[in-house]
Each structure stands twice: as C-alpha cells, then as structure tokens.
Scaffold this motif. Structure first.
Motif, mmCIF file in Angstrom:
data_model
loop_
_atom_site.group_PDB
_atom_site.id
_atom_site.type_symbol
_atom_site.label_atom_id
_atom_site.label_comp_id
_atom_site.label_asym_id
_atom_site.label_seq_id
_atom_site.Cartn_x
_atom_site.Cartn_y
_atom_site.Cartn_z
ATOM 1 N N ASP A 78 -15.754 9.085 -10.674
ATOM 2 C CA ASP A 78 -16.178 10.383 -11.164
ATOM 3 C C ASP A 78 -17.335 10.774 -10.196
ATOM 4 N N LEU A 79 -18.048 9.825 -9.925
ATOM 5 C CA LEU A 79 -19.274 10.087 -8.771
ATOM 6 C C LEU A 79 -18.632 10.463 -7.316
ATOM 7 N N LEU A 80 -17.895 9.862 -6.875
ATOM 8 C CA LEU A 80 -17.571 9.958 -5.441
ATOM 9 C C LEU A 80 -16.201 11.220 -5.287
ATOM 10 N N ILE A 81 -15.882 11.500 -6.362
ATOM 11 C CA ILE A 81 -14.660 12.654 -6.445
ATOM 12 C C ILE A 81 -15.192 13.989 -7.264
ATOM 13 N N GLY A 82 -15.779 13.437 -8.411
ATOM 14 C CA GLY A 82 -15.999 14.672 -9.326
ATOM 15 C C GLY A 82 -15.189 14.613 -10.825
ATOM 16 N N PRO A 83 -16.106 14.691 -11.801
ATOM 17 C CA PRO A 83 -15.372 14.268 -13.115
ATOM 18 C C PRO A 83 -14.302 15.405 -13.287
ATOM 19 N N SER A 84 -13.321 15.077 -13.937
ATOM 20 C CA SER A 84 -12.010 15.885 -14.134
ATOM 21 C C SER A 84 -11.392 16.422 -13.184
ATOM 22 N N ARG A 85 -11.613 15.804 -11.704
ATOM 23 C CA ARG A 85 -10.844 16.233 -10.370
ATOM 24 C C ARG A 85 -9.948 15.302 -10.044
ATOM 25 N N TRP A 86 -10.066 14.343 -10.693
ATOM 26 C CA TRP A 86 -8.853 13.268 -10.262
ATOM 27 C C TRP A 86 -7.997 12.900 -11.395
ATOM 28 N N THR A 87 -6.876 12.418 -11.064
ATOM 29 C CA THR A 87 -5.723 11.978 -12.050
ATOM 30 C C THR A 87 -5.951 11.075 -12.659
ATOM 31 N N ALA A 88 -6.339 10.901 -14.133
ATOM 32 C CA ALA A 88 -6.533 9.593 -14.822
ATOM 33 C C ALA A 88 -4.935 9.326 -15.521
ATOM 34 N N PRO A 89 -4.742 7.963 -15.715
ATOM 35 C CA PRO A 89 -5.298 6.935 -15.464
ATOM 36 C C PRO A 89 -5.272 6.307 -13.776
ATOM 37 N N VAL A 90 -6.054 5.473 -13.325
ATOM 38 C CA VAL A 90 -5.864 4.875 -12.274
ATOM 39 C C VAL A 90 -4.663 4.083 -12.157
ATOM 40 N N PRO A 91 -3.724 4.111 -11.111
ATOM 41 C CA PRO A 91 -2.609 3.580 -11.311
ATOM 42 C C PRO A 91 -2.530 1.948 -11.575
ATOM 43 N N ALA A 92 -1.823 1.392 -12.579
ATOM 44 C CA ALA A 92 -1.773 0.131 -12.712
ATOM 45 C C ALA A 92 -0.759 -0.635 -12.010
ATOM 46 N N VAL A 93 -1.055 -1.319 -10.866
ATOM 47 C CA VAL A 93 0.134 -1.671 -10.078
ATOM 48 C C VAL A 93 -0.164 -3.240 -9.520
ATOM 49 N N GLY A 94 0.781 -4.008 -9.221
ATOM 50 C CA GLY A 94 0.766 -5.126 -8.478
ATOM 51 C C GLY A 94 0.732 -4.787 -6.880
ATOM 52 N N GLY A 95 0.823 -5.536 -6.077
ATOM 53 C CA GLY A 95 1.082 -5.216 -4.568
ATOM 54 C C GLY A 95 1.390 -6.660 -3.996
ATOM 55 N N PRO A 96 0.888 -6.572 -2.521
ATOM 56 C CA PRO A 96 1.397 -7.549 -1.495
ATOM 57 C C PRO A 96 0.832 -8.830 -1.919
ATOM 58 N N VAL A 97 1.538 -9.878 -1.974
ATOM 59 C CA VAL A 97 1.063 -11.386 -2.307
ATOM 60 C C VAL A 97 1.370 -11.794 -0.912
ATOM 61 N N ARG A 98 -0.046 -12.295 -0.135
ATOM 62 C CA ARG A 98 0.084 -13.279 1.235
ATOM 63 C C ARG A 98 0.134 -14.525 0.923
ATOM 64 N N PHE A 99 0.997 -15.055 1.356
ATOM 65 C CA PHE A 99 1.252 -16.581 1.339
ATOM 66 C C PHE A 99 0.647 -17.324 2.647
ATOM 67 N N PRO A 100 -0.095 -18.493 2.579
ATOM 68 C CA PRO A 100 -0.515 -19.204 3.743
ATOM 69 C C PRO A 100 0.746 -19.339 4.878
ATOM 70 N N ALA A 101 0.462 -18.976 6.029
ATOM 71 C CA ALA A 101 1.443 -19.103 6.925
ATOM 72 C C ALA A 101 1.092 -18.504 8.392
ATOM 73 N N GLU A 102 1.436 -19.181 9.425
ATOM 74 C CA GLU A 102 1.108 -18.721 10.681
ATOM 75 C C GLU A 102 1.983 -17.745 11.425
ATOM 76 N N VAL A 103 2.978 -17.527 10.740
ATOM 77 C CA VAL A 103 4.184 -16.452 11.386
ATOM 78 C C VAL A 103 3.567 -15.142 11.159
ATOM 79 N N TYR A 104 3.989 -14.197 12.123
ATOM 80 C CA TYR A 104 3.779 -12.738 11.920
ATOM 81 C C TYR A 104 4.433 -12.222 10.691
ATOM 82 N N PRO A 105 3.594 -11.382 9.824
ATOM 83 C CA PRO A 105 4.184 -11.169 8.677
ATOM 84 C C PRO A 105 4.713 -9.515 8.647
#
Length: 255
Positions: A78-105
């Motif tokens: 609300d503060l950074l965009i403005g009340p009622s200007r952004w689409t609620a709710p914020v998307p509830a998602v997972g994402g990238p899981v990065r595992f310990p590795a030396e190889v280029y991902p």
C-alpha cells in the motif's frame, strides 16, 4: 515495521525482517519437501539431491497463502504502490529450490522481471504495466554461501531511459539489463540473505541475478512473486507512489 521510502526510491528495495513467523516458514518448507518428494527428491537422502536447482510448484498451498497475507507485506505494498492500486492477494507460490552444488545451474545472468510474455521472453515497458513490485520470500534461512539472489543497488534508476526508448512495446527484461553501461553492474551489490520469514521487496526495474555455486549445507527455499498493477504507473510526475517517483527520477537522469 517501518519502511524507509527514501531508501526504496534511491536503492530500489526494502527488507521486511520477520514479515511472517517461523512457524509459517517451517510449514512452507514442509509443503515444498512434499512437492519435491513427488520428483524423487528426499529430505533424508542427499543422494537424491542431484540437480542444482529444482522448481517447486506449490501454488496456493495454505502456508504460502498465510505468508503472502503478511500484514507487514500488505502495508508495504500500500505504501510503495498505493492502496487499491495493486491486485490482491499477493500470489502464494513456491519457487526455485537450490541445492548445494558446484556445477553451473543455468539461468544465471543480470535481468529485470517482466510483466507479460512475448514468445519465450518476459517483457516490460517504462510504465511497468502489469508489475508493481517483485518480492523475494525467504522460506529457509539464507546465508552468503547459499546462492542468494544478488541485487544491484540503485540499478532501477538506470533502466527507465532504456525502456522509454523502446516505446509502448518495451523490451525483454534481459535485453534491458544488457543495455546498461558496464559501470552500473559495478555498483554496490546486496544479497538476499536473512532468516526464514524475511521478505525483500524490490522495484520492478531492479537488476538482479541468481548466483552460484551453492556451498551451504542445505537447500535454499524461496519464492519470487510479482505484485500486479494492471495499469502501471504514470511517468509525468503526477503519480504519487514511490515506485513511480523512482521511474521519474531515472528518466530525469537523477541516479
């Protein structure tokens, strides 16, 4: 939990420490592990951690919904965009899981997020129609060895002239970052580290990248939803939001 608006305009991000509690973060990790088990990846068997990065599709799982409903996050939007200007709710998602590795991902390189797909690329425009902010939710503790996302502080101020030159259509996010002067990428970097429950909230033009290698002990679990603003931002100085103020500042060369 206060938000430093001036710092957001100048640096391009703010950090909401403890935006959601440890119990919610732990529940999010449980959901992610359950999803990973369907891909043959087991928490108790490191031999199954064979890929450096795996995407966990956990959209709308109850713990993610709870994290995305954080009062601190909603107040900051609300503060950074403005009340009622952004689409609620914020998307509830997972994402990238990065595992310990030396190889280029793979998929490591500076870019900004887009707001619509054109072909196989994620495009945006100077008014950022479609994306108001990018959030990075930390579901696990993330230290400097855990392949944290890297931000270029202040880089969002150098992007508006590049996008303005591309007109209404705009350009791909990776293409906009490619047009930056090399010196911009030498600015101060900030890594998205912290405790589970922290949220980094970034200007839509923040230049960032994944990092590697991951030399930590366990998997790094985050999500990175966009907060939608369908109409984007006015860039004629009439828009009072801090997001718009940063765009105008960049267009005026005040970086």
């Amino acid at each position: 939990m206060g938000v430093d608006v001036d710092a957001f305009v100048s640096d391009g991000f703010v950090v909401l420490r403890g935006a959601f509690d440890a119990a919610t973060a732990a529940a999010c990790r449980e959901v992610i592990w359950a999803e990973l088990s369907g891909q043959g990846i087991r928490r108790d068997d490191r031999r199954t951690w064979t890929r450096p990065v795996v995407w966990a599709d956990c959209r709308d799982a109850a713990p993610m919904v709870a994290a995305a409903a954080s009062p601190a996050l909603l107040e900051a939007c609300d503060l950074l965009i403005g009340p009622s200007r952004w689409t609620a709710p914020v998307p509830a998602v997972g994402g990238p899981v990065r595992f310990p590795a030396e190889v280029y991902p793979g998929e490591v390189g500076y870019h900004i997020e887009g707001n619509r797909w054109i072909g196989e690329e994620y495009w945006t425009d100077v008014r950022s129609r479609g994306r108001g902010l990018t959030a990075f939710f930390l579901y696990s503790d993330v230290g400097p060895d855990d392949a944290p996302t890297r931000l270029i502080a202040g880089s969002h101020l150098f992007i508006p002239p590049i996008l303005a030159a591309a007109g209404e259509t705009g350009m791909a996010g990776s293409g906009a970052a490619d047009r930056l002067r090399p010196s911009v990428l030498c600015r101060t970097t900030v890594h998205c580290t912290g405790r589970a429950g922290d949220i980094y909230l970034c200007h839509p033009f923040m230049v960032h990248t994944a990092t590697w290698p991951h030399r930590g002990r366990g998997p790094r679990m985050i999500s990175q939803p966009g907060i939608a603003v369908p109409d984007g931002f006015a860039i004629d100085g009439s828009d009072p939001s801090p997001v718009a103020a940063a765009i105008v500042r960049g267009l005026n060369g005040m970086n």
